[in-house]
Design a protein around this motif. Sequence first.
Motif, PDB file in Angstrom:
ATOM      1  N   ARG A  44       0.851  -1.190   0.000  1.00 12.23           N
ATOM      2  CA  ARG A  44       0.000   0.000   0.000  1.00 12.23           C
ATOM      3  C   ARG A  44       0.886   1.239   0.000  1.00 12.23           C
ATOM      4  O   ARG A  44       1.884   1.297   0.717  1.00 12.23           O
ATOM      5  CB  ARG A  44      -0.912   0.021   1.228  1.00 12.23           C
ATOM      6  N   GLU A  81      -2.555   0.849  -4.070  1.00 13.26           N
ATOM      7  CA  GLU A  81      -2.059  -0.444  -3.588  1.00 13.26           C
ATOM      8  C   GLU A  81      -1.996  -1.428  -4.733  1.00 13.26           C
ATOM      9  O   GLU A  81      -2.596  -1.222  -5.784  1.00 13.26           O
ATOM     10  CB  GLU A  81      -2.922  -0.991  -2.452  1.00 13.26           C
ATOM     11  N   ASP A 140       3.302  -1.342   4.031  1.00 11.57           N
ATOM     12  CA  ASP A 140       2.879   0.038   3.831  1.00 11.57           C
ATOM     13  C   ASP A 140       4.102   0.910   3.597  1.00 11.57           C
ATOM     14  O   ASP A 140       5.076   0.834   4.349  1.00 11.57           O
ATOM     15  CB  ASP A 140       2.138   0.564   5.058  1.00 11.57           C
TER      16      ASP A 140
END
Length: 91
Positions: free
Chosen positions: A14, A27, A83
């Motif tokens: 992401r 993402e 992330d």
Amino acid sequence: MSELVTGTVRVRVRYFAGAGAAAKVDEEHVDVAEGSLVSGVLEVVGAQRGPDLARVIAASSVLVDGVQDRERSHPVRDGLTIDVLPPFAGG
């Protein structure tokens, strides 16, 4: 003699703020070889999406399933979420 075949795992990456702009997606799912590390996944997406994203990744913090991975050395497994959080300004 049989050849050792390495499987693949699928991870979700992401991108937040400037990382999303550089990646041109928020993402994506990435297939990498079993035994890969977070650093390897980030190299793959940087190479696939171009130098703008690679530069952002180099300056970003990385979370692995919500936990910071400063060294980017966490081994990946199927279903893991990475992330990419670029530096934020403001208050």
